[in-house]
Design a protein around this motif. Structure first.
Motif, mmCIF file in Angstrom:
data_model
loop_
_atom_site.group_PDB
_atom_site.id
_atom_site.type_symbol
_atom_site.label_atom_id
_atom_site.label_comp_id
_atom_site.label_asym_id
_atom_site.label_seq_id
_atom_site.Cartn_x
_atom_site.Cartn_y
_atom_site.Cartn_z
ATOM 1 N N UNK A 155 0.853 -1.184 0.000
ATOM 2 C CA UNK A 155 0.000 0.000 0.000
ATOM 3 C C UNK A 155 0.895 1.242 0.000
ATOM 4 N N UNK A 156 0.849 2.034 -1.077
ATOM 5 C CA UNK A 156 1.785 3.174 -1.184
ATOM 6 C C UNK A 156 1.642 4.212 -0.071
ATOM 7 N N UNK A 157 0.429 4.460 0.405
ATOM 8 C CA UNK A 157 0.252 5.456 1.470
ATOM 9 C C UNK A 157 0.811 4.962 2.798
ATOM 10 N N UNK A 158 0.585 3.705 3.110
ATOM 11 C CA UNK A 158 1.138 3.137 4.341
ATOM 12 C C UNK A 158 2.657 3.089 4.248
ATOM 13 N N UNK A 159 3.172 2.693 3.081
ATOM 14 C CA UNK A 159 4.631 2.639 2.884
ATOM 15 C C UNK A 159 5.252 4.020 3.062
ATOM 16 N N UNK B 81 16.439 5.175 4.900
ATOM 17 C CA UNK B 81 15.314 4.331 4.529
ATOM 18 C C UNK B 81 15.338 3.939 3.055
ATOM 19 N N UNK B 82 15.083 2.661 2.818
ATOM 20 C CA UNK B 82 14.882 2.106 1.484
ATOM 21 C C UNK B 82 13.456 1.564 1.466
ATOM 22 N N UNK B 83 12.881 1.412 0.281
ATOM 23 C CA UNK B 83 11.520 0.906 0.236
ATOM 24 C C UNK B 83 11.321 -0.068 -0.907
ATOM 25 N N UNK B 84 10.303 -0.922 -0.724
ATOM 26 C CA UNK B 84 9.933 -1.902 -1.742
ATOM 27 C C UNK B 84 8.432 -2.143 -1.642
ATOM 28 N N UNK B 85 7.805 -2.468 -2.787
ATOM 29 C CA UNK B 85 6.359 -2.665 -2.840
ATOM 30 C C UNK B 85 5.943 -4.115 -2.645
#
Length: 121
Positions: free
Chosen positions: A19-23, A37-41
């Motif tokens: 969920x892009x908003x939660x991420x 911070x790094x991120x992934x979907x």
């Protein structure tokens, strides 16, 4: 909010959430606490990010995601990086795991505080 992570020993965290908003909210929370911070979907993207960034030491992941769920991703991530610190979340009932677990919905302050406790173990 004061930084909880010393800049000299900045912890690199990976947020895995479909969920892009939660991420975005989780990433902002960790960044404000002083994490890099790094991120992934999803889990597959997370493994790619982990391979490309070997200094990531903490993963916050949702369980239910497309392509690869969080539990499968963590098992593979530990093959790459034994000792990886993790925090798992889900909107479903608590899943019996060895991982630290934070149920959804959660407050962002609770996310930050739980992550710090996991890292202090």
């Amino acid at each position: 909010m004061a930084s909880v992570v010393s800049k000299a020993t900045m912890i690199k965290a990976l947020v895995v959430e479909d969920d892009p908003l939660i991420r975005m909210a989780a990433c902002k929370t960790f960044a404000q606490a002083g994490f890099q911070v790094f991120e992934a979907a999803d889990g597959e993207e997370a493994l790619t990010v982990l391979r490309e960034n070997p200094s990531i030491g903490f993963v916050f992941t949702d369980i239910s995601m497309p392509r690869m769920d969080g539990i499968t991703m963590l098992a593979r991530a530990r093959e790459l990086r034994p000792g990886l610190k993790t925090l798992v979340t889900s909107g479903h009932s608590e899943v019996p795991l060895e991982e630290a677990f934070l149920p959804k919905p959660y407050r962002l302050a609770a996310l930050r505080d739980m992550a710090i406790r996991v890292l202090e173990r």
